[in-house]
Design an enzyme around this catalytic site. Structure first.
Site, PDB file in Angstrom:
ATOM      1  N   HIS A  17       0.810  -1.222   0.000  1.00 36.26           N
ATOM      2  CA  HIS A  17       0.000   0.000   0.000  1.00 36.26           C
ATOM      3  C   HIS A  17       0.842   1.270   0.000  1.00 36.26           C
ATOM      4  O   HIS A  17       0.404   2.304   0.497  1.00 36.26           O
ATOM      5  CB  HIS A  17      -0.960  -0.008   1.191  1.00 36.26           C
ATOM      6  CG  HIS A  17      -2.049  -1.031   1.070  1.00 36.26           C
ATOM      7  ND1 HIS A  17      -3.285  -0.764   0.542  1.00 36.26           N
ATOM      8  CD2 HIS A  17      -2.052  -2.346   1.367  1.00 36.26           C
ATOM      9  CE1 HIS A  17      -4.015  -1.871   0.539  1.00 36.26           C
ATOM     10  NE2 HIS A  17      -3.287  -2.844   1.043  1.00 36.26           N
ATOM     11  N   HIS A 104       0.247 -15.502   8.394  1.00 34.37           N
ATOM     12  CA  HIS A 104       0.783 -14.397   7.595  1.00 34.37           C
ATOM     13  C   HIS A 104       2.132 -13.986   8.193  1.00 34.37           C
ATOM     14  O   HIS A 104       2.635 -14.622   9.123  1.00 34.37           O
ATOM     15  CB  HIS A 104      -0.196 -13.218   7.575  1.00 34.37           C
ATOM     16  CG  HIS A 104      -0.250 -12.488   6.273  1.00 34.37           C
ATOM     17  ND1 HIS A 104       0.852 -11.884   5.719  1.00 34.37           N
ATOM     18  CD2 HIS A 104      -1.265 -12.279   5.395  1.00 34.37           C
ATOM     19  CE1 HIS A 104       0.534 -11.330   4.575  1.00 34.37           C
ATOM     20  NE2 HIS A 104      -0.758 -11.561   4.347  1.00 34.37           N
ATOM     21  N   ASP A 350      -7.383 -12.648  -2.609  1.00 28.91           N
ATOM     22  CA  ASP A 350      -7.622 -13.744  -3.541  1.00 28.91           C
ATOM     23  C   ASP A 350      -8.104 -14.968  -2.783  1.00 28.91           C
ATOM     24  O   ASP A 350      -7.482 -15.371  -1.786  1.00 28.91           O
ATOM     25  CB  ASP A 350      -6.321 -14.109  -4.273  1.00 28.91           C
ATOM     26  CG  ASP A 350      -5.918 -13.070  -5.301  1.00 28.91           C
ATOM     27  OD1 ASP A 350      -6.566 -13.028  -6.362  1.00 28.91           O
ATOM     28  OD2 ASP A 350      -4.960 -12.317  -5.044  1.00 28.91           O
TER      29      ASP A 350
END
Length: 399
Positions: A17, A104, A350
């Site tokens: 980002h 993650h 996704d």
């Protein structure tokens, strides 16, 4: 670190980002025709928002060449490539200020650096792969023009669904077969094109299997969950003699490249793990004349590489991708301070990464082959300045 390759060297930059992502490419030969139109097709294949099977994040991913070319030709100097981040929403990730997302990189990045990107996974995001694809496209263009190399990847598995032609079969004592892989699979990798792959949004070239894969991905998406998959890649017309003993074997470089892609969990080349079920007699790739004064193999269990060096046969391998870690389901997990809680993740993700991973796998394969070509060319050019090797050292003599 963030660089890959020795002579053809790529350094990527950017987070999920931030303002832009991209790369610097060093070592590209001068005088090759190159404009954004050469790079953009692969960028568009990788970009998000292509279909209902991918994240709805809407990015055009328009690549800009910042340096290293003039009048549409490479200068031999570093090539700067940049893509603007347009549809970024850092506020979608405010909950990760309290919770590290399960599976993650939030927790490991924090422990390693003492600071982490506040949104989108930072450098661990698939957004980082934009630079890889851009650089890989340049490498692939040179390989195609100079050697005719063809690199095609496709989705061969989603969840528990796998193409029939990927199910390898033991065919002992049959010297007309393609070894442990069935004839249908070898015919596929011998002829498949990117047009074949892109004929379906899931990027599986088998239409019946593609329907099942799409249903699986849509089902996981509708329940805010995710699923993994497999990408198969073939490299055709690869020059013989690429790869270095002992630590830089060509398959080792390919494994390094593929396992550096986000979400990868496995790599196998040639017969892979299935080859462990064979005897040596069944598995060995027998040599025959190629009709041009050289040799070729009857089977290709080696996957086009022997002793870490390319042998001229098709190089083929498979890469396993895990289910995307970020899902929009409530998950019982701990906060950074160890307090139990429930993480409710937002954002756009996704449900399965493999359809978009296809051009990334192709790009990393191109980077490996390009660097190996340049290393071998440096060796060959150096040898040419020496006196010829005595003929008796080249002669083939029986023991």
């Amino acid at each position: 670190m963030s660089s890959f390759g020795e002579i053809f060297r790529v350094t990527t930059y950017g987070e999920s980002h931030c303002k832009s992502v991209g790369c610097i490419v060093e070592g590209c030969p001068p005088g090759m025709a190159l404009t954004e139109s050469d790079i953009q097709p692969q960028m568009s294949r990788r970009r998000p928002g292509q279909s209902k099977l991918t994240t709805p994040r809407n990015e055009k991913d328009q690549v800009q060449i910042q340096s290293g070319t003039e009048y549409g030709y490479t200068l031999g100097t570093p090539i700067g490539l940049m893509v603007q981040n347009e549809d970024h929403r850092p506020h979608d990730y405010s909950e990760t200020d309290l919770y590290p997302r399960p599976s993650h990189a939030d927790w490991t990045y924090l422990k390693k650096y003492g600071v982490k990107a506040s949104s989108g996974g930072g450098r661990s995001s698939a957004r980082e792969t934009i630079g890889r694809v851009a650089a890989g496209t340049i490498a692939e263009k040179y390989l195609k023009e100079a050697y005719g190399v063809e690199i095609v990847a496709f989705v061969s598995g989603v969840g528990k669904i796998e193409m029939e032609s990927q199910i390898r079969q033991r065919e002992a004592e049959d010297t007309t077969s393609s070894g442990d892989i069935n004839g249908k699979f070898y015919q596929l990798i011998d002829k498949i094109t990117r047009e074949d792959v892109d004929s379906d949004p899931v990027r599986c070239p088998d239409s019946e299997t593609a329907v099942k894969m799409k249903d699986e991905i849509v089902a996981r998406k509708e329940e805010n969950n995710s699923t993994g998959g497999i990408v198969t890649c073939v490299i055709r017309k690869c020059p013989i003699g690429l790869g270095e003993p002992c630590f830089d074997k060509l398959e080792a470089k390919l494994a390094h490249a593929m396992m550096s892609i986000p979400a990868t969990k496995g790599f196998e080349i040639g017969s892979g793990f299935e080859g462990t079920r064979f005897t040596g007699r069944e598995h060995n790739d027998k040599f025959v004349s190629d009709g041009n004064g050289g040799l070729k193999t009857v089977t290709n269990n080696s996957g086009g590489i022997q002793g870490g060096i390319s042998n001229g046969e098709h190089i083929y391998f498979r890469v396993a991708f895990k289910p995307p870690a970020t899902i929009s389901l409530d998950q019982n997990t701990a906060q950074y301070d160890g307090t139990d809680g429930v993480l409710a993740t937002r954002g756009r993700h996704d449900p399965c990464v493999v359809p978009r991973a296809v051009p990334i796998v192709e790009a990393m394969a191109a980077l490996v082959i390009m660097d190996a070509v340049m290393i071998q060319n440096a060796r060959s050019a150096s040898v040419q300045r020496l006196a010829p090797v005595p003929s008796e050292l080249k002669a083939i003599k029986p023991f």
